[in-house]
Design an enzyme around this catalytic site. Structure first.
Site, PDB file in Angstrom:
ATOM      1  CG  ASP A 196      -8.734   4.793  -7.541  1.00 54.23           C
ATOM      2  OD1 ASP A 196      -9.291   4.127  -6.816  1.00 54.23           O
ATOM      3  OD2 ASP A 196      -8.195   5.549  -7.826  1.00 54.23           O
ATOM      4  CG  ASP A 198      -8.005  -0.294 -10.583  1.00 52.00           C
ATOM      5  OD1 ASP A 198      -8.006  -1.175  -9.825  1.00 52.00           O
ATOM      6  OD2 ASP A 198     -10.135  -0.334 -10.229  1.00 52.00           O
TER       7      ASP A 198
END
Length: 405
Positions: A196, A198
């Site tokens: 991922d 963020d």
């Protein structure tokens, strides 16, 4: 007559003996020690050898079933060699010292990461013993202030899932990061790793940074938090936040991108993974504006994210095309595996929020990083914010500094 009695004992099931060696390490020790067993037709059926702080440690299981000499005769010869080499040697019957667990094993690799302190091994050993788990092997790796201990544990006939969850919870209470993998699965080569963006590779939520330019920080951060905890549908939450960003100039995105802050250890981690041949992917519920920059900066092989609609150099508050939500992330993991010609067991996934659940579940190894509880429950283990680089230890890519037998 004695020799005949000894050979009769061997034929009755006393064939296996343990040869233990301890001493100062130097080249050629294993070769010199194995001359005598080879000459006496003693078959070495198992061997474990380590170097601990310059100390040579070796244990062998020797099969005397077809040996021309007895264990005592071999021991006498080895003692002569040991005196010449400056070693200590013992030869003992395996049955006398064999552990009680001799049935089918349920082996799990339990990797512990933490800032080094006194008592970590004791704490984990206590958790294992209290649950009837047998520790078969332990190896220690030091990386600066970070210490990693890889245990091979036999969970026995107890429910593996339940024990995994208990270990994860109890280790977290002790301030320890932990990842638990089935031994067979951990041995399978990992070739693709997906992250991922963020709060995983990037040390903040980019949408929250964008909100500060529109003066809607509080509203966006509240929606972000609820979405990451799984309290809101991700697509609905994303579209609501993007609408609040309507009118932000593209130059604001340029400013955020210019000052993008990576999570400590992420750059070193990606570099090392690529150096040893991993394919890397960034699968984000954020925006292509930032994943494109990270692809160029860190060398990701693949990036996927949402596309912000821009007209007249400002955001319209809308998203173009399909939203990258949890379902899309899970699907992309499967698609990438097929594209690379590998199976799910060869994939590693790392994320932090509810939107990463399917991505984590579809990978052979799923790691929750600085994560919400909802993701920890479906992952194989979790790493805290300062330990992202510890993923190298979990993947067996960090050199071991010392080992425990």
């Amino acid at each position: 007559m004695r020799e005949m009695e000894s050979k009769t004992k061997l034929a009755c099931g006393s064939d296996l003996w343990v040869i233990s060696v301890l001493g100062k390490d130097k080249p050629g020790i294993i070769r010199d020690l194995l001359v005598a067993p080879a000459e006496m037709m003693v078959n070495i059926v198992d061997l474990d050898q380590r170097i601990l702080q310059g100390l040579f440690v070796m244990s062998m299981v020797a099969d005397f079933g077809r040996a021309t000499k007895t264990p005592k005769e071999l021991e006498a010869r080895l003692q002569e060699l040991a005196a010449e080499l400056g070693l200590e040697v013992s030869v003992l019957p395996l049955d006398q010292y064999r552990g009680r667990r001799r049935g089918r094993k349920n082996l799990q690799v339990v990797t512990i990461l933490a800032r080094d302190r006194v008592g970590i091994i004791y704490d984990v050993a206590s958790l294992a013993a209290g649950r009837g788990i047998n520790i078969e092997r332990a190896a220690v790796t030091a990386r600066g202030e970070l210490i990693s201990i890889e245990f091979v544990m036999d969970f026995g006939v107890v429910d593996s899932h339940q024990l995994r969850e208990e270990l994860k919870i109890e280790c977290e209470k002790l301030g320890l990061d932990v990842v638990v993998q089935d031994l067979d699965n951990s041995a399978k080569e990992k070739r693709l790793i997906v992250f991922d963006m963020d709060s995983t590779i990037v040390d903040f939520e980019t949408i929250n940074q964008m909100a500060s330019f529109a003066g809607v920080d509080r509203e966006v951060e509240e929606i972000t938090e609820r979405a990451m905890n799984g309290e809101l549908d991700f697509e609905e939450a994303l579209r609501s936040r993007v609408r609040l960003l309507r009118g932000i100039p593209v130059k604001a995105l340029d400013e955020i991108a210019k000052n993008i802050q990576l999570t400590p250890g992420s750059e070193e981690l990606i570099h090392h993974l690529k150096e040893v041949g991993y394919k890397t992917a960034l699968i984000s519920g954020g925006f292509t504006y930032f994943t494109d920059i990270l692809k160029e900066r860190l060398g990701f092989d693949y990036t996927f994210a949402n596309v912000l609609e821009i007209k007249g150099d400002v955001l319209t508050g809308e998203i173009e095309g399909e939203v990258i939500d949890a379902a899309a992330k899970g699907r992309i993991v499967n698609d990438l595996a097929r594209l690379e010609g590998i199976g799910p067991e060869n994939v590693v996934a790392v994320g932090d929020g509810a939107n990463d659940c399917l991505m984590i579940q579809n990978a052979g190894l799923g790691v929750a990083f600085n994560a919400k509880e909802i993701l920890k429950k479906v992952s194989d283990g979790s790493l805290s914010k300062e330990n992202l680089i510890g993923l190298l230890n979990v993947l067996g890519l960090a050199e071991k500094g010392g080992e425990l037998l």
